[in-house]
Motif scaffolding. Structure first.
Motif, mmCIF file in Angstrom:
data_model
loop_
_atom_site.group_PDB
_atom_site.id
_atom_site.type_symbol
_atom_site.label_atom_id
_atom_site.label_comp_id
_atom_site.label_asym_id
_atom_site.label_seq_id
_atom_site.Cartn_x
_atom_site.Cartn_y
_atom_site.Cartn_z
ATOM 1 N N CYS A 128 6.223 13.138 2.252
ATOM 2 C CA CYS A 128 4.876 12.754 2.702
ATOM 3 C C CYS A 128 4.749 11.250 2.806
ATOM 4 C CB CYS A 128 3.829 13.305 1.735
ATOM 5 S SG CYS A 128 3.685 15.103 1.722
ATOM 6 N N TRP A 129 5.257 10.569 1.810
ATOM 7 C CA TRP A 129 5.194 9.101 1.808
ATOM 8 C C TRP A 129 6.004 8.513 2.963
ATOM 9 C CZ3 TRP A 129 9.645 6.077 0.638
ATOM 10 C CH2 TRP A 129 9.404 4.705 0.601
ATOM 11 N N ALA A 130 7.229 9.031 3.157
ATOM 12 C CA ALA A 130 8.093 8.506 4.216
ATOM 13 C C ALA A 130 7.486 8.749 5.593
ATOM 14 C CB ALA A 130 9.475 9.154 4.122
ATOM 15 N N PHE A 131 6.852 9.897 5.786
ATOM 16 C CA PHE A 131 6.258 10.214 7.083
ATOM 17 C C PHE A 131 5.120 9.250 7.426
ATOM 18 C CE2 PHE A 131 3.136 12.489 9.698
ATOM 19 C CZ PHE A 131 3.934 12.847 10.777
ATOM 20 N N LEU A 132 4.364 8.836 6.417
ATOM 21 C CA LEU A 132 3.210 7.983 6.665
ATOM 22 C C LEU A 132 3.526 6.495 6.659
ATOM 23 C CD1 LEU A 132 0.492 9.798 4.518
ATOM 24 C CD2 LEU A 132 0.685 9.765 7.013
ATOM 25 N N TYR A 133 4.523 6.084 5.884
ATOM 26 C CA TYR A 133 4.687 4.652 5.639
ATOM 27 C C TYR A 133 6.041 4.068 6.030
ATOM 28 C CZ TYR A 133 0.281 4.507 3.103
ATOM 29 O OH TYR A 133 -1.043 4.559 2.772
ATOM 30 N N THR A 134 6.939 4.852 6.558
ATOM 31 C CA THR A 134 8.231 4.296 6.943
ATOM 32 C C THR A 134 8.541 4.613 8.393
ATOM 33 O OG1 THR A 134 9.459 6.259 6.226
ATOM 34 C CG2 THR A 134 9.129 4.524 4.594
ATOM 35 N N GLU A 135 9.332 3.746 8.988
ATOM 36 C CA GLU A 135 9.802 3.954 10.345
ATOM 37 C C GLU A 135 11.277 4.331 10.307
ATOM 38 O OE1 GLU A 135 9.076 0.459 12.578
ATOM 39 O OE2 GLU A 135 6.894 0.509 12.310
ATOM 40 N N LYS A 136 11.665 5.182 11.224
ATOM 41 C CA LYS A 136 13.040 5.664 11.240
ATOM 42 C C LYS A 136 14.040 4.522 11.333
ATOM 43 C CE LYS A 136 16.176 8.776 13.690
ATOM 44 N NZ LYS A 136 16.344 9.712 14.835
ATOM 45 N N GLY A 137 13.769 3.565 12.177
ATOM 46 C CA GLY A 137 14.679 2.433 12.341
ATOM 47 C C GLY A 137 14.809 1.622 11.065
ATOM 48 N N ALA A 138 13.695 1.441 10.342
ATOM 49 C CA ALA A 138 13.724 0.667 9.103
ATOM 50 C C ALA A 138 14.518 1.396 8.026
ATOM 51 C CB ALA A 138 12.299 0.411 8.626
ATOM 52 N N VAL A 139 14.375 2.714 7.969
ATOM 53 C CA VAL A 139 15.105 3.502 6.975
ATOM 54 C C VAL A 139 16.603 3.433 7.239
ATOM 55 C CG1 VAL A 139 15.516 5.842 6.100
ATOM 56 C CG2 VAL A 139 13.184 5.063 6.556
ATOM 57 N N ILE A 140 16.999 3.573 8.502
ATOM 58 C CA ILE A 140 18.418 3.517 8.856
ATOM 59 C C ILE A 140 18.993 2.144 8.550
ATOM 60 C CG2 ILE A 140 20.054 3.606 10.774
ATOM 61 C CD1 ILE A 140 18.282 5.737 12.052
ATOM 62 N N SER A 141 18.229 1.099 8.869
ATOM 63 C CA SER A 141 18.677 -0.264 8.597
ATOM 64 C C SER A 141 18.848 -0.511 7.106
ATOM 65 C CB SER A 141 17.666 -1.258 9.181
ATOM 66 O OG SER A 141 18.029 -2.585 8.874
ATOM 67 N N LEU B 14 -7.012 10.670 -5.455
ATOM 68 C CA LEU B 14 -6.375 9.366 -5.659
ATOM 69 C C LEU B 14 -5.971 8.686 -4.359
ATOM 70 C CD1 LEU B 14 -4.091 10.172 -8.745
ATOM 71 C CD2 LEU B 14 -6.234 8.888 -8.729
ATOM 72 N N ILE B 15 -5.491 9.449 -3.386
ATOM 73 C CA ILE B 15 -4.973 8.828 -2.156
ATOM 74 C C ILE B 15 -6.050 8.644 -1.092
ATOM 75 C CG2 ILE B 15 -2.663 9.718 -2.547
ATOM 76 C CD1 ILE B 15 -3.180 11.919 -0.553
ATOM 77 N N MET C 55 0.828 -1.213 0.000
ATOM 78 C CA MET C 55 0.000 0.000 0.000
ATOM 79 C C MET C 55 0.862 1.264 0.000
ATOM 80 S SD MET C 55 -3.101 -0.677 -0.319
ATOM 81 C CE MET C 55 -3.745 0.945 0.078
ATOM 82 N N GLY C 56 2.022 1.196 0.690
ATOM 83 C CA GLY C 56 2.892 2.354 0.713
ATOM 84 C C GLY C 56 3.402 2.707 -0.670
ATOM 85 N N LEU C 57 3.760 1.700 -1.451
ATOM 86 C CA LEU C 57 4.241 1.937 -2.808
ATOM 87 C C LEU C 57 3.128 2.495 -3.686
ATOM 88 C CD1 LEU C 57 6.440 1.753 -4.944
ATOM 89 C CD2 LEU C 57 5.788 -0.637 -5.329
ATOM 90 N N VAL C 58 1.936 1.967 -3.541
ATOM 91 C CA VAL C 58 0.794 2.460 -4.314
ATOM 92 C C VAL C 58 0.520 3.921 -3.971
ATOM 93 C CG1 VAL C 58 -1.692 2.219 -4.689
ATOM 94 C CG2 VAL C 58 -0.241 0.187 -4.555
ATOM 95 N N PHE C 59 0.616 4.258 -2.704
ATOM 96 C CA PHE C 59 0.412 5.640 -2.257
ATOM 97 C C PHE C 59 1.409 6.579 -2.936
ATOM 98 C CE2 PHE C 59 1.223 9.173 0.642
ATOM 99 C CZ PHE C 59 -0.065 9.588 0.973
ATOM 100 N N LEU C 60 2.676 6.196 -2.940
ATOM 101 C CA LEU C 60 3.716 7.021 -3.553
ATOM 102 C C LEU C 60 3.494 7.151 -5.057
ATOM 103 C CD1 LEU C 60 6.373 8.574 -3.388
ATOM 104 C CD2 LEU C 60 7.586 6.390 -3.589
ATOM 105 N N LEU C 61 3.160 6.054 -5.705
ATOM 106 C CA LEU C 61 2.927 6.082 -7.150
ATOM 107 C C LEU C 61 1.743 6.977 -7.508
ATOM 108 C CD1 LEU C 61 3.526 2.328 -8.068
ATOM 109 C CD2 LEU C 61 5.003 4.279 -8.602
ATOM 110 N N LYS C 62 0.722 6.982 -6.685
ATOM 111 C CA LYS C 62 -0.429 7.856 -6.933
ATOM 112 C C LYS C 62 -0.039 9.327 -6.828
ATOM 113 C CE LYS C 62 -4.163 4.702 -5.574
ATOM 114 N NZ LYS C 62 -5.251 4.445 -4.585
ATOM 115 N N LEU C 63 0.792 9.649 -5.854
ATOM 116 C CA LEU C 63 1.257 11.032 -5.707
ATOM 117 C C LEU C 63 2.080 11.468 -6.911
ATOM 118 C CD1 LEU C 63 2.333 11.234 -1.934
ATOM 119 C CD2 LEU C 63 0.228 12.069 -2.983
#
Length: 233
Positions: A100-113, A53-54, A1-9
């Motif tokens: 916007c996408w990163a704020f809604l669908y990613t976690e800081k720890g996951a991004v750093i990893s 769209l979103i 869903m996160g990827l779909v959200f970004l693609l729609k934007l």
């Protein structure tokens, strides 16, 4: 869903920026800047399409897009219509969407990893280093290798400037095609270039030979680099 959200934007941005925005709106904005009504109409359309769209629950994202898109386009209206400002304008828009996408669908720890995994991957740096070598360094080397022939051409400077960018794109394409194992695409690319560059009957023989030598060196470097890197992946 996160990827779909970004693609729609991104879809909403590209559609409204390049398809639903008439040229006269851009010209009016460039003349009136923040005093142009079309600047705000365009920002509203962009935000509205993204909102549609979103989904209605993400109204804050649509509001952010409305404000930032209007500000970025207003800023760009004061600049010259050059490639650099065009790319910078698009980069700002895309960064807002990514934020916007990163704020809604990613976690800081996951991004750093993920970043650590990416930055510590030797294959990434091997490919990046090889590609850098094939851009300007390879162009300079080819220029040195073909210098004695280029000096015999009356319009060598013009040829050299155009050939530099053609060579960078050509070597980059072939390098990544080799990594992907798309040898048939490489053959098609070489054939197409041959038809475009070597079919002029009024071209002096020495110029054709110069182009052929440079092309063969360029192709050989790209193919060899791609083959070597692919053996380590």
């Amino acid at each position: 869903m996160g990827l779909v959200f970004l693609l729609k934007l991104v879809f909403a941005h590209l559609t409204t920026d390049f398809i639903l925005q008439p040229r006269r709106w851009v010209e009016h904005r460039n003349q009136r800047h923040f005093g142009s009504v079309y600047l705000y109409v365009h920002g509203l359309i962009t935000a509205a399409l993204a909102y549609f769209l979103i989904g209605w629950s993400h109204w804050i994202v649509a509001l952010i897009i409305l404000i930032t898109h209007t500000l970025i386009d207003g800023w760009k209206s004061y600049r010259k219509e050059t490639l650099g400002y065009f790319l910078l304008d698009q980069l700002f828009h895309i960064l807002i969407l990514l934020g916007c996408w990163a704020f809604l669908y990613t976690e800081k720890g996951a991004v750093i990893s993920y970043w650590k995994s990416f930055s510590n991957n030797p294959a990434v740096w091997m490919i990046a280093t090889a590609w850098i070598v094939l851009t300007l360094p390879a162009g300079i080397l080819i220029g040195k290798l073909t210098q004695k022939w280029r000096e015999q051409l009356p319009d060598a400077e013009g040829l050299n400037d155009a050939g530099k960018w053609i060579g960078i794109m050509e070597r980059s394409l072939i390098f990544f095609l080799v990594l992907l194992g798309k040898w048939e695409a490489i053959g098609l690319l070489i054939a197409a270039k041959g038809l475009l560059r070597f079919n002029e009957s009024n071209r002096p023989e020495i110029k054709t030979e110069y182009l052929l030598i440079g092309t063969l060196i360029s192709l050989s470097m790209a193919i060899l680099s791609g083959f070597i890197v692919s053996q380590f992946l």
